[in-house]
Design a protein around this motif. Sequence first.
Motif, PDB file in Angstrom:
ATOM      1  N   PRO A  94      -0.606  -9.727   0.207  1.00  0.00           N
ATOM      2  CA  PRO A  94      -1.434  -9.678  -0.690  1.00  0.00           C
ATOM      3  C   PRO A  94      -2.342  -8.417  -0.666  1.00  0.00           C
ATOM      4  O   PRO A  94      -2.696  -7.569  -1.408  1.00  0.00           O
ATOM      5  CB  PRO A  94      -1.957 -10.876  -1.333  1.00  0.00           C
ATOM      6  N   ARG A  95      -3.320  -8.688   0.439  1.00  0.00           N
ATOM      7  CA  ARG A  95      -4.396  -7.467   0.709  1.00  0.00           C
ATOM      8  C   ARG A  95      -3.885  -6.152   0.890  1.00  0.00           C
ATOM      9  O   ARG A  95      -4.340  -5.282   0.272  1.00  0.00           O
ATOM     10  CB  ARG A  95      -4.971  -7.841   1.843  1.00  0.00           C
ATOM     11  N   ASN A  96      -2.721  -6.235   1.791  1.00  0.00           N
ATOM     12  CA  ASN A  96      -2.024  -4.708   2.032  1.00  0.00           C
ATOM     13  C   ASN A  96      -1.515  -4.111   0.694  1.00  0.00           C
ATOM     14  O   ASN A  96      -1.555  -3.126   0.382  1.00  0.00           O
ATOM     15  CB  ASN A  96      -0.957  -5.005   3.091  1.00  0.00           C
ATOM     16  N   LEU A  97      -0.822  -4.897  -0.137  1.00  0.00           N
ATOM     17  CA  LEU A  97      -0.015  -4.667  -1.481  1.00  0.00           C
ATOM     18  C   LEU A  97      -1.034  -4.116  -2.491  1.00  0.00           C
ATOM     19  O   LEU A  97      -0.915  -3.151  -3.031  1.00  0.00           O
ATOM     20  CB  LEU A  97       0.631  -5.892  -2.081  1.00  0.00           C
ATOM     21  N   GLU A  98      -2.353  -4.940  -2.640  1.00  0.00           N
ATOM     22  CA  GLU A  98      -3.451  -4.531  -3.467  1.00  0.00           C
ATOM     23  C   GLU A  98      -4.073  -3.478  -3.099  1.00  0.00           C
ATOM     24  O   GLU A  98      -4.523  -2.481  -3.724  1.00  0.00           O
ATOM     25  CB  GLU A  98      -4.177  -5.618  -3.699  1.00  0.00           C
ATOM     26  N   GLY A  99      -4.157  -3.380  -1.581  1.00  0.00           N
ATOM     27  CA  GLY A  99      -4.757  -2.139  -1.042  1.00  0.00           C
ATOM     28  C   GLY A  99      -4.024  -0.714  -1.202  1.00  0.00           C
ATOM     29  O   GLY A  99      -4.628   0.184  -1.725  1.00  0.00           O
ATOM     30  N   GLN A 100      -2.715  -0.724  -1.200  1.00  0.00           N
ATOM     31  CA  GLN A 100      -1.854   0.252  -1.487  1.00  0.00           C
ATOM     32  C   GLN A 100      -1.855   0.667  -2.984  1.00  0.00           C
ATOM     33  O   GLN A 100      -1.850   1.774  -3.401  1.00  0.00           O
ATOM     34  CB  GLN A 100      -0.375   0.030  -1.250  1.00  0.00           C
ATOM     35  N   ARG A 101      -2.066  -0.376  -3.811  1.00  0.00           N
ATOM     36  CA  ARG A 101      -2.033   0.027  -5.258  1.00  0.00           C
ATOM     37  C   ARG A 101      -3.474   0.563  -5.741  1.00  0.00           C
ATOM     38  O   ARG A 101      -3.541   1.403  -6.348  1.00  0.00           O
ATOM     39  CB  ARG A 101      -2.075  -1.277  -5.977  1.00  0.00           C
ATOM     40  N   GLY A 102      -4.489   0.179  -4.857  1.00  0.00           N
ATOM     41  CA  GLY A 102      -5.915   0.862  -4.948  1.00  0.00           C
ATOM     42  C   GLY A 102      -5.652   2.252  -4.536  1.00  0.00           C
ATOM     43  O   GLY A 102      -6.390   3.275  -5.247  1.00  0.00           O
ATOM     44  N   ILE A 103      -4.989   2.677  -3.405  1.00  0.00           N
ATOM     45  CA  ILE A 103      -4.764   4.123  -3.047  1.00  0.00           C
ATOM     46  C   ILE A 103      -4.079   4.681  -4.315  1.00  0.00           C
ATOM     47  O   ILE A 103      -4.491   5.836  -4.717  1.00  0.00           O
ATOM     48  CB  ILE A 103      -4.058   4.092  -1.882  1.00  0.00           C
ATOM     49  N   ASP A 104      -2.937   4.172  -4.860  1.00  0.00           N
ATOM     50  CA  ASP A 104      -2.075   4.696  -6.007  1.00  0.00           C
ATOM     51  C   ASP A 104      -2.966   4.896  -7.118  1.00  0.00           C
ATOM     52  O   ASP A 104      -2.955   6.156  -7.872  1.00  0.00           O
ATOM     53  CB  ASP A 104      -1.069   3.834  -6.281  1.00  0.00           C
ATOM     54  N   ARG A 105      -4.065   3.937  -7.364  1.00  0.00           N
ATOM     55  CA  ARG A 105      -4.835   4.320  -8.573  1.00  0.00           C
ATOM     56  C   ARG A 105      -5.802   5.232  -8.346  1.00  0.00           C
ATOM     57  O   ARG A 105      -6.097   6.228  -9.168  1.00  0.00           O
ATOM     58  CB  ARG A 105      -5.526   2.890  -9.070  1.00  0.00           C
ATOM     59  N   ARG A 106      -6.398   5.298  -7.166  1.00  0.00           N
ATOM     60  CA  ARG A 106      -7.100   6.636  -6.676  1.00  0.00           C
ATOM     61  C   ARG A 106      -6.509   7.905  -6.996  1.00  0.00           C
ATOM     62  O   ARG A 106      -7.105   8.595  -7.538  1.00  0.00           O
ATOM     63  CB  ARG A 106      -7.774   6.382  -5.412  1.00  0.00           C
ATOM     64  N   ASN A 107      -5.374   7.856  -6.329  1.00  0.00           N
ATOM     65  CA  ASN A 107      -4.516   9.196  -6.661  1.00  0.00           C
ATOM     66  C   ASN A 107      -4.475   9.445  -8.006  1.00  0.00           C
ATOM     67  O   ASN A 107      -4.611  10.988  -8.243  1.00  0.00           O
ATOM     68  CB  ASN A 107      -3.315   9.140  -5.783  1.00  0.00           C
ATOM     69  N   SER A 108      -3.966   8.604  -8.715  1.00  0.00           N
ATOM     70  CA  SER A 108      -3.750   8.951 -10.158  1.00  0.00           C
ATOM     71  C   SER A 108      -5.082   9.416 -10.843  1.00  0.00           C
ATOM     72  O   SER A 108      -4.919  10.107 -11.635  1.00  0.00           O
ATOM     73  CB  SER A 108      -3.253   7.805 -10.802  1.00  0.00           C
ATOM     74  N   LEU A 109      -5.926   8.932 -10.768  1.00  0.00           N
ATOM     75  CA  LEU A 109      -7.264   9.127 -11.208  1.00  0.00           C
ATOM     76  C   LEU A 109      -7.908  10.553 -10.937  1.00  0.00           C
ATOM     77  O   LEU A 109      -8.447  11.284 -11.650  1.00  0.00           O
ATOM     78  CB  LEU A 109      -8.348   7.940 -10.962  1.00  0.00           C
ATOM     79  N   THR A 110      -7.776  10.858  -9.575  1.00  0.00           N
ATOM     80  CA  THR A 110      -8.139  12.216  -9.079  1.00  0.00           C
ATOM     81  C   THR A 110      -7.370  13.333  -9.789  1.00  0.00           C
ATOM     82  O   THR A 110      -7.743  14.328  -9.898  1.00  0.00           O
ATOM     83  CB  THR A 110      -7.927  12.379  -7.425  1.00  0.00           C
ATOM     84  N   GLN A 111      -6.013  13.159  -9.907  1.00  0.00           N
ATOM     85  CA  GLN A 111      -5.246  13.838 -10.478  1.00  0.00           C
ATOM     86  C   GLN A 111      -5.571  14.207 -11.939  1.00  0.00           C
ATOM     87  O   GLN A 111      -5.884  15.333 -12.537  1.00  0.00           O
ATOM     88  CB  GLN A 111      -3.731  13.710 -10.486  1.00  0.00           C
ATOM     89  N   ILE A 112      -6.070  13.029 -12.704  1.00  0.00           N
ATOM     90  CA  ILE A 112      -6.345  13.214 -13.920  1.00  0.00           C
ATOM     91  C   ILE A 112      -7.863  14.038 -13.952  1.00  0.00           C
ATOM     92  O   ILE A 112      -7.910  14.489 -14.920  1.00  0.00           O
ATOM     93  CB  ILE A 112      -6.777  11.809 -14.587  1.00  0.00           C
ATOM     94  N   ARG A 113      -8.633  13.607 -13.227  1.00  0.00           N
ATOM     95  CA  ARG A 113      -9.906  14.329 -13.081  1.00  0.00           C
ATOM     96  C   ARG A 113      -9.785  15.995 -12.823  1.00  0.00           C
ATOM     97  O   ARG A 113     -10.194  16.573 -13.502  1.00  0.00           O
ATOM     98  CB  ARG A 113     -10.683  13.655 -11.916  1.00  0.00           C
ATOM     99  N   THR A 114      -8.502  16.137 -12.008  1.00  0.00           N
ATOM    100  CA  THR A 114      -8.459  17.568 -11.931  1.00  0.00           C
ATOM    101  C   THR A 114      -8.099  18.330 -13.240  1.00  0.00           C
ATOM    102  O   THR A 114      -8.415  19.454 -13.445  1.00  0.00           O
ATOM    103  CB  THR A 114      -7.296  17.910 -10.894  1.00  0.00           C
ATOM    104  N   GLN A 115      -7.132  17.712 -13.837  1.00  0.00           N
ATOM    105  CA  GLN A 115      -6.784  18.203 -15.369  1.00  0.00           C
ATOM    106  C   GLN A 115      -7.734  18.329 -16.274  1.00  0.00           C
ATOM    107  O   GLN A 115      -7.932  19.041 -17.141  1.00  0.00           O
ATOM    108  CB  GLN A 115      -5.463  17.295 -15.717  1.00  0.00           C
ATOM    109  N   LEU A 116      -8.720  17.357 -16.208  1.00  0.00           N
ATOM    110  CA  LEU A 116      -9.786  17.244 -17.178  1.00  0.00           C
ATOM    111  C   LEU A 116     -10.598  18.395 -16.818  1.00  0.00           C
ATOM    112  O   LEU A 116     -11.411  19.086 -17.684  1.00  0.00           O
ATOM    113  CB  LEU A 116     -10.528  16.116 -16.899  1.00  0.00           C
ATOM    114  N   LYS A 117     -11.037  18.819 -15.554  1.00  0.00           N
ATOM    115  CA  LYS A 117     -11.816  19.903 -15.162  1.00  0.00           C
ATOM    116  C   LYS A 117     -11.089  21.069 -15.609  1.00  0.00           C
ATOM    117  O   LYS A 117     -11.840  22.217 -16.247  1.00  0.00           O
ATOM    118  CB  LYS A 117     -11.934  19.985 -13.562  1.00  0.00           C
ATOM    119  N   LEU A 118      -9.841  21.222 -15.686  1.00  0.00           N
ATOM    120  CA  LEU A 118      -9.210  22.413 -16.019  1.00  0.00           C
ATOM    121  C   LEU A 118      -9.398  22.619 -17.365  1.00  0.00           C
ATOM    122  O   LEU A 118      -9.374  23.797 -18.106  1.00  0.00           O
ATOM    123  CB  LEU A 118      -7.384  22.205 -15.913  1.00  0.00           C
TER     124      LEU A 118
END
Length: 234
Positions: free
Chosen positions: A171-195
């Motif tokens: 579960p630690r690895n699975l949730e860690g990977q989900r945390g990476i995925d969430r981070r990636n989604s949010l940084t992409q959203i941030r890029t679009q918001l800045k545009l």
Amino acid sequence: MPRKTCGFGFSCAAMMMQPGLEPQDCPNIKTCGLVTTLTPEEEVELIRVREIQWQQAQEERRRVEERIWVTRHRAAIMMLMARGCSQTLESLGITEPIAEIATHLETLRSHLQHFQGKYIAPEACEIHRYSVKRPYGKYGYNKLTAETAIFEPSEKETKVRVIHLSHDDDPRNLEGQRGIDRRNSLTQIRTQLKLAEAALAQAVALASVAVEGEEVLAMNLEEQLELFPILEGD
């Protein structure tokens, strides 16, 4: 003989509310003939006819003749508003995207609420898989690794660079990977918001320049245009 036209560019028939009225028969013909001798802000008197509500009944209307004082500048505005197919914010498609942007922002805020209370990995942080040899075999493990020591320690007193996440299905690895995925989604959203922010800032700048120009024009007018209701063109 060339056909006479209104010196101000008005539709004489619309101004006098007489369909078919020719410029040479308009009571303003002499005044309009002097237009080229006037300065842009020099006033002249024009006659026009307007339809107004009579008494309180909407269906009862009367036409009244009135005399107004206008400059060439105000007359030009009145003529173009009456005949020039003047557009609005709605007809030019300005108000609709503004409303859509507001709707999208509300939807985005709603979606982002789903990230609250969940693990989101920091930037410059990834999960690395490594192998460990044991007497009874070779096993894969995972660790959350940062470029610098930013993680809270489990035993030490200083922060660490690595958090061990154990096996792939832990579960630690699975949730860690989900945390990476969430981070990636949010940084992409941030890029679009800045545009979007940059595009909106440019739109605001363009509007500010236009408003400043309109304010300069308004300061040069002797009276507000609202004092002279716009004529309806034919």
